[in-house]
Design a protein around this motif. Structure first.
Motif, mmCIF file in Angstrom:
data_model
loop_
_atom_site.group_PDB
_atom_site.id
_atom_site.type_symbol
_atom_site.label_atom_id
_atom_site.label_comp_id
_atom_site.label_asym_id
_atom_site.label_seq_id
_atom_site.Cartn_x
_atom_site.Cartn_y
_atom_site.Cartn_z
ATOM 1 N N SER A 1 21.352 26.058 -46.562
ATOM 2 C CA SER A 1 22.147 26.263 -47.765
ATOM 3 C C SER A 1 23.394 27.090 -47.448
ATOM 4 C CB SER A 1 21.295 26.957 -48.829
ATOM 5 O OG SER A 1 22.066 27.241 -49.961
ATOM 6 N N LYS A 2 23.216 28.111 -46.625
ATOM 7 C CA LYS A 2 24.359 28.956 -46.270
ATOM 8 C C LYS A 2 25.368 28.186 -45.412
ATOM 9 C CE LYS A 2 24.389 33.167 -45.273
ATOM 10 N NZ LYS A 2 24.200 34.394 -44.482
ATOM 11 N N ALA A 3 24.858 27.332 -44.538
ATOM 12 C CA ALA A 3 25.775 26.520 -43.730
ATOM 13 C C ALA A 3 26.513 25.519 -44.618
ATOM 14 C CB ALA A 3 25.015 25.799 -42.628
ATOM 15 N N ILE A 4 25.788 24.990 -45.614
ATOM 16 C CA ILE A 4 26.432 24.064 -46.558
ATOM 17 C C ILE A 4 27.541 24.791 -47.323
ATOM 18 C CG2 ILE A 4 26.103 22.692 -48.654
ATOM 19 C CD1 ILE A 4 23.289 22.022 -47.655
ATOM 20 N N ASP A 5 27.293 26.052 -47.684
ATOM 21 C CA ASP A 5 28.325 26.842 -48.368
ATOM 22 C C ASP A 5 29.634 26.794 -47.579
ATOM 23 O OD1 ASP A 5 26.525 27.623 -50.292
ATOM 24 O OD2 ASP A 5 26.183 29.637 -49.456
ATOM 25 N N LYS A 6 29.496 26.958 -46.275
ATOM 26 C CA LYS A 6 30.694 27.012 -45.430
ATOM 27 C C LYS A 6 31.355 25.635 -45.324
ATOM 28 C CE LYS A 6 28.698 30.702 -42.546
ATOM 29 N NZ LYS A 6 28.253 31.017 -41.184
ATOM 30 N N VAL A 7 30.527 24.600 -45.193
ATOM 31 C CA VAL A 7 31.066 23.238 -45.139
ATOM 32 C C VAL A 7 31.790 22.917 -46.436
ATOM 33 C CG1 VAL A 7 30.391 20.790 -45.190
ATOM 34 C CG2 VAL A 7 29.387 22.335 -43.481
ATOM 35 N N LEU B 1 26.042 18.163 -51.468
ATOM 36 C CA LEU B 1 27.263 17.491 -50.998
ATOM 37 C C LEU B 1 27.413 16.085 -51.569
ATOM 38 C CD1 LEU B 1 27.324 18.735 -47.292
ATOM 39 C CD2 LEU B 1 28.606 19.623 -49.246
ATOM 40 N N GLY B 2 26.489 15.709 -52.457
ATOM 41 C CA GLY B 2 26.664 14.462 -53.185
ATOM 42 C C GLY B 2 26.565 13.205 -52.336
ATOM 43 N N SER C 1 17.878 29.628 -38.362
ATOM 44 C CA SER C 1 19.251 29.170 -38.170
ATOM 45 C C SER C 1 19.390 27.708 -38.565
ATOM 46 C CB SER C 1 19.685 29.348 -36.712
ATOM 47 O OG SER C 1 19.377 28.182 -35.968
ATOM 48 N N ALA C 2 20.615 27.316 -38.876
ATOM 49 C CA ALA C 2 20.891 25.920 -39.221
ATOM 50 C C ALA C 2 22.308 25.586 -38.819
ATOM 51 C CB ALA C 2 20.718 25.694 -40.722
ATOM 52 N N GLU C 3 22.515 24.316 -38.532
ATOM 53 C CA GLU C 3 23.863 23.832 -38.314
ATOM 54 C C GLU C 3 24.007 22.546 -39.119
ATOM 55 O OE1 GLU C 3 25.533 24.055 -34.255
ATOM 56 O OE2 GLU C 3 26.054 21.957 -34.590
ATOM 57 N N VAL C 4 25.075 22.476 -39.889
ATOM 58 C CA VAL C 4 25.346 21.257 -40.661
ATOM 59 C C VAL C 4 26.557 20.587 -40.033
ATOM 60 C CG1 VAL C 4 26.009 20.322 -42.906
ATOM 61 C CG2 VAL C 4 24.336 22.192 -42.762
ATOM 62 N N ARG C 5 26.314 19.394 -39.497
ATOM 63 C CA ARG C 5 27.322 18.694 -38.728
ATOM 64 C C ARG C 5 27.746 17.474 -39.521
ATOM 65 N NH1 ARG C 5 25.077 18.347 -32.774
ATOM 66 N NH2 ARG C 5 24.340 16.303 -33.400
ATOM 67 N N VAL C 6 28.949 17.517 -40.091
ATOM 68 C CA VAL C 6 29.439 16.376 -40.867
ATOM 69 C C VAL C 6 30.243 15.488 -39.922
ATOM 70 C CG1 VAL C 6 30.762 15.644 -42.878
ATOM 71 C CG2 VAL C 6 29.599 17.864 -42.890
ATOM 72 N N ASN C 7 29.870 14.235 -39.854
ATOM 73 C CA ASN C 7 30.556 13.306 -38.956
ATOM 74 C C ASN C 7 31.841 12.797 -39.604
ATOM 75 O OD1 ASN C 7 28.517 13.422 -36.955
ATOM 76 N ND2 ASN C 7 27.242 12.119 -38.265
ATOM 77 N N GLY D 1 27.634 26.522 -39.003
ATOM 78 C CA GLY D 1 26.303 27.036 -38.727
ATOM 79 C C GLY D 1 26.036 28.304 -39.499
ATOM 80 N N SER D 2 24.756 28.642 -39.565
ATOM 81 C CA SER D 2 24.396 29.887 -40.238
ATOM 82 C C SER D 2 23.094 30.418 -39.687
ATOM 83 C CB SER D 2 24.252 29.635 -41.744
ATOM 84 O OG SER D 2 23.682 30.768 -42.362
ATOM 85 N N PHE D 3 23.024 31.718 -39.626
ATOM 86 C CA PHE D 3 21.747 32.392 -39.368
ATOM 87 C C PHE D 3 21.389 33.115 -40.659
ATOM 88 C CE2 PHE D 3 22.859 31.409 -35.160
ATOM 89 C CZ PHE D 3 21.789 31.672 -34.300
#
Lengths: 272, 163, 790
Positions: free
Chosen positions: C558-564, C521-522, C485-491, C625-627
């Motif tokens: 990568s999948k969580a980044i897709d969503k972000v 995300l550059g 699992s992963a969570e990408v948290r953009v502040n 997030g993504s699993f």
């Protein structure tokens, strides 16, 4: 490590007194044999008497045909000594091959020979260089000093204050290391002395500790070259055997290292 | 108990400790300098290497009491403020560490090796000099590279300063 | 490509704390009121535990408590488990003996804990542990796995008759026997894979704290997978409920598999923290590590390989006995079955394979996954067989491999695995070229003039990483799913935190994971933080092992980044009044393609949080997030060439050259990948020529229980390595990665032994090929040749 009392001696006399006052003391010099054993609780002493600050056990001097080294001199100090390198390069080589750099910064000559540890290098040099072991009370010929595995002629509280080595005409040292501990499984010190006599001493391999290989000495007295050792071997029954090397293998190593020591005469680097 | 006084990373410290206290435990427990590590109990792995009066030693094989009156440098005292020691920088640049556990000992040994050889090092010498330090992660490849690079850099700097 | 993105040799972000002595390992942790634990351990390999008299210990200075196994059992603490159910070929489930964290009745290996002492200092705890009086009744012990299956030998567990854990098979035995009987040539070998101690440089440690007011536990532990630890500790061991237990694995000093498992000490410390109300810390020493860390390997195998007249393999039959030690550790059952037998096809097109594995109990430390876990054992069998067969058939070793390479993908092997991509010819060619394989003859002759015996050996390995598709492993008996699992948290300011269930203990995740984010995300990698190793911070995770953090952990990111990315684009399109499909994110900007309309990345992020102007229906914030559950295993592969010189007088082997050509799929940071390969090779060389466990067969004492007797590779045992990569993109995950953590340990041992046996012209040589073994093999070879000549 079990609980203990630490005492630092400023003189040999004080050290001996502190030792005798305790019920089960040990002398502490470089500590690289004693402290690991105590840390694993394989040994316990109520008092450790620190010898490392005793000034009289320091120093290196060349006196006539002998080099005298204080018992408190570290392996690094001996290896790096220009006097030793000039007089007996192979002794500097041996000192520089002991353990690792950090051990050589702490470990001492006196500690290395004081308990006839089969894994120590110095006993081979002491025997081959007809050394005299100086203690706080007497002088002992190396030939009489190493009596058995982990046993020496030292009395319980006696302190090795220095060792005097004969400067040979030429000498060489070669050893084969235990792949795990890196202590010698066979270390051979070969020396031809100025009177023409030859001494060959072997550490790491014998089941009674360091020993002189007399058959090799006789052969080399006639012809001081590896050819003289052709076909010569030590008796495997007199060698140690363990998981790292059988007695038979160690016997082979002794012969090989003797040849290599002869190929390394006068070198300030040991063959390892 | 004994009172020990020594200079650690340039700061004088004085503490009362058990006689059996090892220097490494004194550094880690009493001074909270936890950069010096313990990786074995037979004085072989070198994770605990510090400098005592300028020389690399294994702090697991000396009593704190024995180090009384000496000057000790640990990994925490190697950098000059925010400025990394050249060997620290070389370990990072050449990926000379992975899990980081052996790293303080490796760096302290490396500094000692470079000092003793005055920067004149080749690969074979470095490998032999690392006898007393065990790393399980890197296969030593990049540690050797980092020490050689730092030796060259430091030696070069010395030469420049002399010119 | 972003400057610090995928493929860049970025220096590691995490290095600074390690090179300045600021790493934070478990033993560096201190909490208020912390006390210290020492364990009372069995000096016997097999014994009944009678009474335990702790009166003297309790009266020692600083001692606060002495706790025993019977108290632990009485408090309802569950036995340690093996989490992968394997069935014997007769359908019966594996025979698992009970393993309490502190043994109340019987100990089955030297070092097993029976009691614990809690004291003010570590030294006082140890002093008291030494005087806890245990009435031992010594029982006969057995350490040899083959003998343990025999008649009239000591029995370890009532649950396992004949010490048999399972008798398992895979493949078609009848077809394999038929092909063997019809073969033009059969190569047959008996092969031992030596038992190893993982020896992560940081010994295991645990610090447990209990907050009675909150009924809450915290455990700092040396773990590769803190969430799995929490799950197992709560679901099976009953020490704390999952929502009341925080597990933190801070900086961890190497794992190599050995820190996957939940150990008795962690269970006991948590239990003791509640029982005594004290925060307690245990830090193992190296001696304890040797005795009680899960060991690796330890197989005894008979293998037969059938060839037709064209040197093509027609069948491969393998019979293996796997030593499990005294108890079944957490993943132990899967290692010699699904992680071993499924890789026995190697890189070769083999129509028929049959493998039988018997798991056996002995009075030795538990055996479980160690770097490679089953795959080194498989590769060693396959690649020793291939080299030997080439010698027997008079074919050049590379040619025999080429004749049998799989060349079309996907390829279904007869042992479950479906290889998705690879180019074995490419890595073999690269390795042969880098090693100047063709010029070896000259080098051998030159060495001979110096009195040295030079040899060359090849190994073409395959492994299965990216462990693993949950449904697939579930059908094979795994107790858990092996997703990540992963969570990408953009502040709001555009910086990013990535929370991952993977755990870094040397692998450099804080850098490589940030590189992925930078690429996608550059943003500069310095604006990305990787958060891991704390169950209170990270949502969930299965941890790091089996070279899975890239292929599985990064795929989840990568999948969580897709969503972000999708949400940011949608928001930017709204703000810039453009079509979503025209928005591109790069170099810190969110642009409308082909125009000069753009927003800063931070502006879009801030807009997501101010929520003043969001598209209809969009929730505020930018956190996804993504699993990720992998679609297949990944299949890293490569070719290794080892060149050695043997000193005929001493038998000492020097590794002169070592070449590795690996295909890991897409690579994020080549510098880190090379480092992983270097370390793996060193461990492989260690297994081949230095390392091995020896138990005394009578007493069951571990003789190789310190660095004085267990030979660890040092710097001058090794050369600098020549490593390179070839690339086939993995089609089974979004990044195209395969994994690189274990390859070196898998591919190396057979290359080294093939080289030494080539040098000494005697194929009868077992690992570790110590100087004495090589010296004896040389003499035996010479004797055999003399006899043949007479």
């Amino acid at each position: 490590m079990y609980s203990l009392t630490y005492k630092r001696a400023d003189s040999v006399e004080e050290a001996r007194r502190l030792f005798q006052e305790a019920s089960d003391a040990a002398y502490l010099a470089g500590g690289h044999t004693l402290l690991p054993t105590m840390k694993q609780r394989l040994a316990a002493h109520d008092v450790l008497v620190d010898l490392t600050r005793i000034g009289s056990m320091k120093g290196i001097s060349v006196e006539g045909d002998r080099v005298r080294i204080g018992g408190g001199m570290t392996h690094a100090e001996v290896a790096g000594s220009s006097e030793v390198q000039r007089a007996i390069p192979s002794l500097a080589a041996l000192a520089g091959s002991i353990g690792d750099a950090q051990v050589r910064h702490r470990g001492t000559l006196g500690g290395s020979i004081a308990n006839d540890d089969p894994a120590a290098d110095y006993p081979a040099a002491a025997l081959a260089l007809a050394a005299t072991i100086m203690t706080d009370s007497r002088e002992i010929a190396a030939d009489d000093f190493f009596t058995a595995l982990y046993e020496t002629a030292l009395e319980e509280s006696e302190i090795v204050t220095g060792v005097s080595f004969a400067i040979p005409e030429t000498a060489g040292y070669a050893k084969f290391r235990n792949p795990a501990s890196r202590y010698p499984m066979a270390g051979v010190f070969v020396a031809r002395h100025r009177d023409g006599s030859v001494r060959v001493a072997v550490t790491g391999a014998g089941n009674e500790g360091v020993f002189r290989w007399q058959a090799a000495e006789s052969a080399l007295a006639g012809d001081f070259s590896a050819n003289a050792l052709e076909g010569l071997s030590v008796d495997p029954d007199l060698m140690m055997g363990d998981i790292h090397g059988s007695a038979e293998y160690r016997a082979n190593l002794v012969a090989v290292m003797a040849r290599r020591a002869l190929a390394n005469l006068g070198s300030a680097e040991a063959i390892i | 108990m004994v009172t020990v006084t020594m200079t650690v990373n340039g700061r004088q410290v004085s503490k009362e400790v058990e006689d059996r206290r090892l220097l490494v435990d004194f550094l880690r427990e009493d001074l909270e300098l936890t950069g010096t590590h313990v990786g074995c109990d037979t004085s072989q792995c070198g994770a605990c290497v510090v400098h005592l009066d300028g020389k690399a030693i294994k702090s697991c094989t000396i009593l704190a009491a024995q180090a009384d009156g000496t000057s000790i440098t640990t990994i925490e005292g190697l950098a000059d403020g925010a400025e990394l020691h050249p060997l620290q920088a070389a370990f990072k640049e050449h990926h000379g560490l992975q899990c980081g556990y052996c790293t303080p000992g490796m760096i302290m040994s490396g500094v000692d090796i470079i000092r003793r050889h005055e920067g004149q090092l080749d690969e074979d010498t470095v490998r032999h000099e690392l006898e007393g330090n065990i790393c399980r992660c890197t296969g030593y490849h990049n540690i050797v590279k980092a020490i050689l690079a730092a030796a060259q850099e430091m030696h070069g700097e010395v030469r420049q300063a002399a010119e | 490509m972003a400057q610090d993105g995928i493929g860049a040799r970025v220096a590691r972000k995490e290095d600074k704390r390690f090179i300045t002595g600021k790493g934070r390992y478990v033993d560096d942790m201190r909490v208020a009121g912390m006390k210290h634990v020492a364990f009372v351990r069995s000096p016997y390999a097999h014994a009944k535990v009678g009474g335990i008299n702790s009166e003297q210990a309790r009266n020692m200075p600083g001692v606060l408590a002495v706790l025993t196994g019977s108290e632990l059992v009485a408090d309802g603490i569950g036995n340690l488990i093996c989490g992968w159910m394997v069935h014997s070929k007769d359908g019966t489930p594996m025979n698992m003996g009970a393993w309490p964290a502190l043994a109340p009745e019987v100990v089955r290996f030297v070092g097993q804990a029976v009691a614990m002492v809690i004291a003010e200092t570590r030294a006082e705890a140890r002093d008291a542990a030494d005087v806890v009086a245990v009435e031992w009744e010594e029982l006969p012990a057995i350490t040899d796995p083959a003998k343990a299956l025999g008649e009239g030998v000591p029995q370890l567990h009532p649950e396992a008759k004949g010490n048999l854990i399972y008798d398992w098979e895979i493949g078609d035995k009848a077809a394999a026997d038929k092909a063997l009987s019809e073969a033009a040539h059969v190569t047959r070998m008996e092969i031992v894979n030596n038992r190893l101690v993982p020896n992560a440089m940081e010994p295991r440690a645990a610090l447990a704290q209990y907050d009675a007011a909150e009924d809450h536990f915290t455990l700092w532990t040396t773990s590769q997978n803190p969430h799995v630890a929490r799950l197992v500790l709560s679901a099976f061991y009953n020490v704390a409920p999952e929502h009341k237990l925080r597990v933190i694995a801070p900086d961890v000093g190497g794992g190599f598999g050995s820190k996957i498992f939940i150990y008795p000490e962690e269970v006991a410390c948590l239990w003791a923290a509640r029982k005594t109300g004290l925060a307690v810390k245990w830090t193992g020493d190296r001696s304890e590590a040797f005795l009680t860390d899960a060991h690796g390997r330890d197989h005894v195998t008979v293998a037969e390989m059938a060839f037709d007249a064209n040197n093509r393999i027609t069948a491969f039959k393998i019979d293996t006995i796997a030593n499990f030690g005294a108890y079944m550790s957490l993943f132990s059952s899967s290692v010699p079955t699904y992680l071993y037998a499924t890789l026995l096809s190697g890189q070769y097109d083999i129509p028929t394979i049959h493998c039988n594995v018997r798991g056996v109990y002995t009075n030795t430390a538990p055996v479980d996954a160690y770097r490679g876990a089953g795959r080194p054992e498989a590769t060693y069998v396959v690649e020793r067989m291939m080299e030997t067969a080439a010698r027997e058939l008079g074919v050049a070793p590379p040619e025999l491999r080429r004749t049998n390479f799989i060349r079309e993908f996907p390829h279904q092997t007869p042992v479950i695995m479906n290889y998705d991509a690879g180019d074995y010819e490419a890595s073999l060619s690269a390795a042969l070229s880098a090693s100047d394989y063709a010029g070896f003859g000259e080098r051998k002759a030159e060495a001979a003039r110096r009195g040295k015996l030079r040899g060359i050996g090849l190994s073409c390995y395959i492994e299965a990483c990216g462990i693993a598709p949950s449904q697939a492993v579930g059908s094979l008996g795994a107790g858990v799913g092996l997703w990540e699992s992963a969570e990408v948290r953009v502040n709001p300011v555009g910086t990013i935190e990535v929370l991952t269930g993977s755990h870094s203990h040397g692998q450099g995740h804080e850098t490589t994971f940030a590189q992925l984010v930078a690429e996608r995300l550059g943003v500069p990698i310095d604006n990305v933080s990787i958060v891991h190793g704390d169950t209170d911070k990270v949502q969930f995770g299965m941890g790091t092992y089996g070279s899975r953090s890239g292929a599985v952990g990064m795929s989840a990111i990568s999948k969580a980044i897709d969503k972000v990315e999708a949400k940011a684009k949608k928001l930017a399109a709204h703000l810039l009044e453009a079509a979503e499909g025209d928005i591109e994110i790069a170099d810190g900007e969110v642009r409308v393609a082909g125009t000069d309309k753009k927003l800063g990345w931070h502006e879009v992020c801030l807009a997501a949080y101010t929520a003043h102007n969001l598209p209809e229906g969009m929730e505020p914030g930018l956190k996804e997030g993504s699993f990720y559950d992998p679609a297949n295993f990944t299949f890293p592969a490569g070719a290794y060439v080892c060149e050695v010189e043997v000193d005929p007088d001493t038998g000492h082997t020097e590794i002169i050259q070592f070449v590795a050509a690996d295909d890991f799929g897409r690579i994020i940071n080549p510098m880190i990948v090379e480092g992983q390969v270097h370390g793996g090779i060193a461990q492989g060389v260690g297994q081949a020529i230095l390392e091995g466990c020896i138990y005394d067969p009578e007493s069951g004492q571990l003789i190789t229980a310190s660095y004085n007797d267990y030979a660890m590779p040092r710097a001058h045992d090794l050369p600098s390595f020549k490593v390179s990569t070839t690339e086939t993109i993995c089609p089974s995950n979004p990044i195209g990665m395969k994994g690189c953590g274990e390859a070196g340990a898998i591919g190396t041992p057979p290359a080294v032994i093939n080289a030494i046996t080539d040098a000494i012209d005697n194929n009868d040589l077992s690992m570790p090929a110590t100087p004495e073994k090589v010296w004896r093999a040389l003499r035996a070879g010479a004797t055999a040749m003399r006899q043949a000549a007479e």
